[in-house]
Design an enzyme around this catalytic site. Structure first.
Site, mmCIF file in Angstrom:
data_model
loop_
_atom_site.group_PDB
_atom_site.id
_atom_site.type_symbol
_atom_site.label_atom_id
_atom_site.label_comp_id
_atom_site.label_asym_id
_atom_site.label_seq_id
_atom_site.Cartn_x
_atom_site.Cartn_y
_atom_site.Cartn_z
ATOM 1 N N ARG A 68 0.572 -1.663 -0.489
ATOM 2 C CA ARG A 68 0.305 -0.100 0.024
ATOM 3 C C ARG A 68 1.206 1.161 0.111
ATOM 4 O O ARG A 68 1.616 1.357 0.767
ATOM 5 C CB ARG A 68 -0.615 0.150 1.097
ATOM 6 C CG ARG A 68 -1.872 1.079 1.199
ATOM 7 C CD ARG A 68 -3.067 1.118 2.606
ATOM 8 N NE ARG A 68 -3.884 0.272 2.676
ATOM 9 C CZ ARG A 68 -4.992 0.229 3.464
ATOM 10 N NH1 ARG A 68 -4.115 0.658 4.520
ATOM 11 N NH2 ARG A 68 -5.473 -1.100 3.410
ATOM 12 N N ARG A 182 -5.053 2.832 16.924
ATOM 13 C CA ARG A 182 -5.416 1.953 16.141
ATOM 14 C C ARG A 182 -4.954 2.883 14.583
ATOM 15 O O ARG A 182 -4.949 3.749 15.139
ATOM 16 C CB ARG A 182 -6.997 2.211 16.396
ATOM 17 C CG ARG A 182 -6.989 0.287 15.790
ATOM 18 C CD ARG A 182 -8.673 0.510 16.269
ATOM 19 N NE ARG A 182 -8.817 -1.329 15.756
ATOM 20 C CZ ARG A 182 -9.455 -1.132 14.802
ATOM 21 N NH1 ARG A 182 -9.427 -0.989 13.486
ATOM 22 N NH2 ARG A 182 -10.141 -3.342 14.276
ATOM 23 N N LYS A 183 -5.460 2.967 13.398
ATOM 24 C CA LYS A 183 -5.745 3.564 12.598
ATOM 25 C C LYS A 183 -6.203 5.502 13.184
ATOM 26 O O LYS A 183 -7.285 5.336 13.320
ATOM 27 C CB LYS A 183 -6.276 2.831 11.193
ATOM 28 C CG LYS A 183 -7.917 2.983 11.570
ATOM 29 C CD LYS A 183 -8.504 2.294 10.385
ATOM 30 C CE LYS A 183 -8.280 3.084 9.231
ATOM 31 N NZ LYS A 183 -9.613 1.804 8.016
ATOM 32 N N GLY A 435 -17.109 -6.200 1.382
ATOM 33 C CA GLY A 435 -16.857 -7.262 1.605
ATOM 34 C C GLY A 435 -17.622 -7.889 2.741
ATOM 35 O O GLY A 435 -17.481 -8.963 3.031
ATOM 36 N N CYS A 440 -14.849 -0.238 3.963
ATOM 37 C CA CYS A 440 -13.429 -0.465 3.352
ATOM 38 C C CYS A 440 -14.239 0.870 2.074
ATOM 39 O O CYS A 440 -13.962 1.412 0.998
ATOM 40 C CB CYS A 440 -12.242 -0.923 2.485
ATOM 41 S SG CYS A 440 -11.925 -2.332 4.189
ATOM 42 N N GLY A 441 -15.406 0.027 1.780
ATOM 43 C CA GLY A 441 -15.731 0.130 0.531
ATOM 44 C C GLY A 441 -16.966 1.556 0.583
ATOM 45 O O GLY A 441 -17.772 1.982 0.117
HETATM 46 FE FE1 SRM Z 1 -9.725 -0.901 4.720
HETATM 47 C C1 SRM Z 1 -8.627 -2.830 6.785
HETATM 48 C C2 SRM Z 1 -8.817 -1.811 2.419
HETATM 49 C C3 SRM Z 1 -10.372 2.156 2.753
HETATM 50 C C4 SRM Z 1 -12.317 0.637 7.266
HETATM 51 N N1 SRM Z 1 -8.762 -2.454 4.099
HETATM 52 C C5 SRM Z 1 -8.542 -3.416 5.539
HETATM 53 C C6 SRM Z 1 -7.368 -4.476 5.369
HETATM 54 C C7 SRM Z 1 -6.316 -3.831 5.551
HETATM 55 C C8 SRM Z 1 -7.494 -5.424 6.441
HETATM 56 C C9 SRM Z 1 -6.653 -7.173 5.851
HETATM 57 O O1 SRM Z 1 -5.732 -6.966 5.703
HETATM 58 O O2 SRM Z 1 -6.990 -7.797 4.833
HETATM 59 C C10 SRM Z 1 -8.037 -4.597 3.996
HETATM 60 C C11 SRM Z 1 -6.971 -4.847 2.835
HETATM 61 C C12 SRM Z 1 -7.807 -4.933 1.589
HETATM 62 C C13 SRM Z 1 -6.533 -5.652 0.546
HETATM 63 O O3 SRM Z 1 -5.421 -6.818 0.488
HETATM 64 O O4 SRM Z 1 -6.720 -4.793 -0.362
HETATM 65 C C14 SRM Z 1 -8.269 -3.037 3.645
HETATM 66 N N2 SRM Z 1 -9.186 -0.121 3.166
HETATM 67 C C15 SRM Z 1 -9.332 -1.086 1.975
HETATM 68 C C16 SRM Z 1 -8.839 -0.613 0.928
HETATM 69 C C17 SRM Z 1 -8.374 -0.984 -0.167
HETATM 70 C C18 SRM Z 1 -10.538 -0.885 0.131
HETATM 71 C C19 SRM Z 1 -10.329 0.209 -1.539
HETATM 72 O O5 SRM Z 1 -10.571 -1.298 -1.510
HETATM 73 O O6 SRM Z 1 -10.218 1.087 -1.643
HETATM 74 C C20 SRM Z 1 -8.874 0.817 0.771
HETATM 75 C C21 SRM Z 1 -7.364 1.017 1.366
HETATM 76 C C22 SRM Z 1 -7.163 2.943 1.702
HETATM 77 C C23 SRM Z 1 -6.483 3.722 1.080
HETATM 78 O O7 SRM Z 1 -5.449 3.221 0.572
HETATM 79 O O8 SRM Z 1 -5.345 2.715 2.818
HETATM 80 C C24 SRM Z 1 -9.399 0.899 2.533
HETATM 81 N N3 SRM Z 1 -10.799 0.731 5.216
HETATM 82 C C25 SRM Z 1 -11.274 2.092 4.166
HETATM 83 C C26 SRM Z 1 -12.210 2.950 4.793
HETATM 84 C C27 SRM Z 1 -12.313 4.200 3.731
HETATM 85 C C28 SRM Z 1 -11.917 5.691 4.583
HETATM 86 O O9 SRM Z 1 -10.916 5.812 4.535
HETATM 87 O O10 SRM Z 1 -12.789 6.274 3.455
HETATM 88 C C29 SRM Z 1 -12.697 2.444 5.498
HETATM 89 C C30 SRM Z 1 -13.476 3.411 6.781
HETATM 90 C C31 SRM Z 1 -13.429 3.816 7.206
HETATM 91 C C32 SRM Z 1 -12.259 3.885 8.299
HETATM 92 O O11 SRM Z 1 -11.664 3.531 8.745
HETATM 93 O O12 SRM Z 1 -13.061 5.126 9.084
HETATM 94 C C33 SRM Z 1 -11.487 1.154 6.364
HETATM 95 N N4 SRM Z 1 -10.485 -1.394 6.530
HETATM 96 C C34 SRM Z 1 -11.082 -1.017 7.520
HETATM 97 C C35 SRM Z 1 -11.384 -0.822 9.464
HETATM 98 C C36 SRM Z 1 -12.237 -0.613 9.884
HETATM 99 C C37 SRM Z 1 -11.908 -0.322 10.768
HETATM 100 C C38 SRM Z 1 -12.647 0.048 12.568
HETATM 101 O O13 SRM Z 1 -11.587 1.119 12.667
HETATM 102 O O14 SRM Z 1 -12.485 -1.441 12.432
HETATM 103 C C39 SRM Z 1 -10.414 -2.382 8.592
HETATM 104 C C40 SRM Z 1 -10.347 -3.478 9.825
HETATM 105 C C41 SRM Z 1 -9.133 -3.241 10.623
HETATM 106 O O15 SRM Z 1 -8.543 -2.621 10.795
HETATM 107 O O16 SRM Z 1 -8.747 -3.737 11.642
HETATM 108 C C42 SRM Z 1 -9.888 -2.294 7.211
HETATM 109 FE FE1 SF4 Z 2 -13.871 -6.502 4.240
HETATM 110 FE FE2 SF4 Z 2 -12.172 -3.744 3.618
HETATM 111 FE FE3 SF4 Z 2 -11.845 -6.946 3.044
HETATM 112 FE FE4 SF4 Z 2 -13.543 -5.647 2.388
HETATM 113 S S1 SF4 Z 2 -11.614 -4.977 1.912
HETATM 114 S S2 SF4 Z 2 -13.569 -7.206 2.548
HETATM 115 S S3 SF4 Z 2 -14.572 -4.146 3.775
HETATM 116 S S4 SF4 Z 2 -12.399 -5.793 5.580
#
Ligand code: SRM
Ligand code: SF4
Length: 514
Positions: A68, A182-183, A435, A440-441
């Site tokens: 990333r 956390r994040k 998903g 994240c979507g």
């Molecule tokens: Fe996300 C975790 C992908 C935007 C909320 N997110 C993850 C992980 C790292 C989980 C993992 O290890 O597999 C996903 C990686 C999957 C992969 O292989 O791609 C993942 N998040 C994404 C992305 C790639 C989705 C996308 O297809 O665009 C986005 C990457 C953004 C970036 O460039 O940094 C992404 N994630 C978001 C957003 C949207 C935003 O930021 O506007 C959110 C909701 C907003 C927020 O965070 O408040 C989001 N992601 C989460 C969460 C829930 C956070 C929480 O507080 O519980 C997780 C789970 C975690 O962090 O434990 C997570």
């Molecule tokens: Fe769930 Fe984020 Fe993975 Fe999508 S990319 S399946 S919302 S953790």
């Protein structure tokens, strides 16, 4: 007693491994990891600490890592994009890239033995992946048309870069901010249409006039599996030159006082709840060393959100920016080389990304537009896509994400094409797929949000979705809520068709034969 870092007896496993060894420590071990291979790595280094370098082990595809990036304000040069293309090209069919919902890029298929070389390549073109995952500050978003838009109040590019440089020590890694609870998400907008979804960030700055131009400050927005909240006003207004130090103060407060015992409650809003916004505001003032000017009574977000797909004149006479629809944000090496070439030949060698996972090429002269529009890549990444495709957003889903409960990107694409072939639409409808409940979507910002879940049907467990509606973006943004639970994906298309007809004015092209 509050659940702060000082209640060490309650440390969860994440806090424990962070306390044992800082995430950034793996920076000096990357050559060693490349030599020993991922199978021989310590489990916490492999699964967690590597994310401090933006390197993600993917349990779904072991040995093929995701990287990333950090792309401040979503802007790359064509040489940077070409380097990213070179990196994935070497992995053949395993190599791909995704534009993310934070204006960012993720690369796939990466082998651990190549990472030292890849980091060297990144270094030569000023790219970094540092602190882009786990308990770090995510890519900082800004207006995708900053500096191009005649109607903007403020060009966010420099500020976003300054904040990133401060938080990441100029992309080298910053131990000051490498152990957050956390994040943490930060967004800044200087435009009129809330292009960054300010409301869903832990810290957002939105344009507002008080003593001249500045920003009203919003705090605590976030989505998680447990809870989703829009950001709330801090009742504070800051000048642009105060933004970097304010971000630092707020992140420090989060670092030092954010709740850590329960990871479900480790986002900023939970601390604000515990303290109350007044105390939070006072603590930020104390840390910042200044007294806040109260917020301007209104902010300047007055427009509906634009999607930037299509051709638009810039504030610079004779120049245009062109927004290309990249379906579900998925790119391959050839696409990226070609995008970089187009930006070089027709524009100024710059490519931008939007939080809707699309791309913008700016600075194309009036005289070059027609030739640009005839380029073959535009058959794939159009400027005038269907009214569902142009707004389709999808998270990674089951193809690569182990949290996923369903496949998203491919299914979202197929269903969008099917619905567009059945319906005549009169307006774009923003459909977001995610998903799992991590969101994240961003299904809560969508007209129609689809959140993956498992459902039971005829004694079988199937992939399904919960349907969200009512998300409003831009001016007066509102989060959508769940309106229908547990719809099997195999039954979804007619349900979406019905929603599009009854609630968004779509018409059937031909009667559907049941
Ligand atoms: Fe996300 C975790 C992908 C935007 C909320 N997110 C993850 C992980 C790292 C989980 C993992 O290890 O597999 C996903 C990686 C999957 C992969 O292989 O791609 C993942 N998040 C994404 C992305 C790639 C989705 C996308 O297809 O665009 C986005 C990457 C953004 C970036 O460039 O940094 C992404 N994630 C978001 C957003 C949207 C935003 O930021 O506007 C959110 C909701 C907003 C927020 O965070 O408040 C989001 N992601 C989460 C969460 C829930 C956070 C929480 O507080 O519980 C997780 C789970 C975690 O962090 O434990 C997570
Ligand atoms: Fe769930 Fe984020 Fe993975 Fe999508 S990319 S399946 S919302 S953790």
């Amino acid at each position: 007693m509050t659940e702060t870092a000082t209640t060490t007896e309650k440390l969860n496993k994440f806090e424990k491994f962070k306390a044992e060894k800082d995430g950034l420590a793996v920076k000096d071990q990357i050559s060693e990891f490349a030599q020993i291979g991922w199978e021989a790595m310590d489990e916490n280094d492999l699964n967690h600490r590597l994310k401090w370098l933006g390197v993600f082990f993917r349990p779904v595809t072991p040995g093929k890592f995701m990287m990333r990036m950090r792309i401040p304000n979503g802007i790359l040069t064509s040489s940077q994009l070409s380097v990213l293309a070179e990196v994935i090209q070497r992995y053949g069919d395993d190599g791909s890239a995704d534009i993310t919902t934070r204006q960012n890029i993720q690369l796939r298929g990466i082998k651990i033995e190549d990472i030292p070389d890849i980091f060297n390549q990144f270094h030569t073109v000023g790219l970094t992946t540092i602190q882009s995952g786990m308990d770090n500050i995510r890519n900082i978003t800004g207006d995708p048309v900053a500096g191009l838009d005649a109607n903007e109040f403020y060009d966010t590019r420099e500020l976003v870069q300054q904040i990133q440089d401060m938080l990441t020590n100029n992309g080298e890694g910053n131990p000051e901010f490498s152990n957050l609870p956390r994040k943490f998400n930060i967004a800044i907008t200087g435009g009129r249409d809330n292009s960054v979804h300010a409301e869903i960030n832990d810290l957002a700055l939105v344009p507002a006039f008080k003593e001249g131009f500045g920003f009203n400050v919003l705090v605590g927005g976030f989505f998680s599996g447990k809870r989703c909240e829009a950001a709330i006003p801090l009742n504070a207004w800051v000048k642009p030159e105060e933004v970097v130090s304010l971000c630092k103060a707020i992140v420090e407060i989060f670092r030092d006082h954010g709740l850590r015992a329960n990871r479900q409650k480790a986002r900023l809003m939970w601390l604000i709840d515990e303290w109350g916004v007044e105390k939070f505001r006072t603590e930020v003032e104390n840390r910042w060393g200044k007294t806040f000017i109260t917020a301007a009574p209104k902010d300047e977000i007055a427009w509906e959100k634009r999607d930037h797909i299509g051709i638009y004149p810039q504030k610079q006479p004779g120049l245009n920016y062109v927004g290309l629809n990249i379906p579900v944000g998925r790119l391959y090496a050839d696409d990226m080389f070609e995008l970089a070439r187009l930006a070089e030949v027709y524009g100024s060698g710059e490519i931008r990304f939007t939080v809707e996972q699309n791309a913008i090429i700016p600075n194309i002269s009036d005289s070059a537009l027609n030739t640009f529009l005839a380029e073959p890549l535009l058959n794939k990444f159009g400027v005038n896509p269907g009214l569902l495709m142009r707004s389709l957003v999808s998270c990674t889903g089951a193809q690569f994400c182990n949290f996923a409960l369903i496949e998203t990107k491919n299914r979202g694409l197929a269903m969008t094409k099917a619905l567009e072939s059945e319906l005549i639409l009169s307006q774009p409808v923003r459909i977001h797929w995610t998903g799992c409940p991590n969101s994240c979507g961003q299904p809560q910002v969508a007209d129609i949000g689809l959140m993956g879940t498992k459902v039971r049907k005829n004694g079988q467990t199937l992939e399904g979705v919960d349907i969200y509606m009512g998300g409003k973006v831009g001016k007066d943004a509102v989060l959508g809520t769940c309106v229908q639970k547990s719809v099997p994906c195999e039954d979804l298309q007619p349900i979406l068709r019905e929603i599009l007809i009854t609630q968004f004015g779509a018409k059937l092209r031909e009667p559907v034969i049941a």
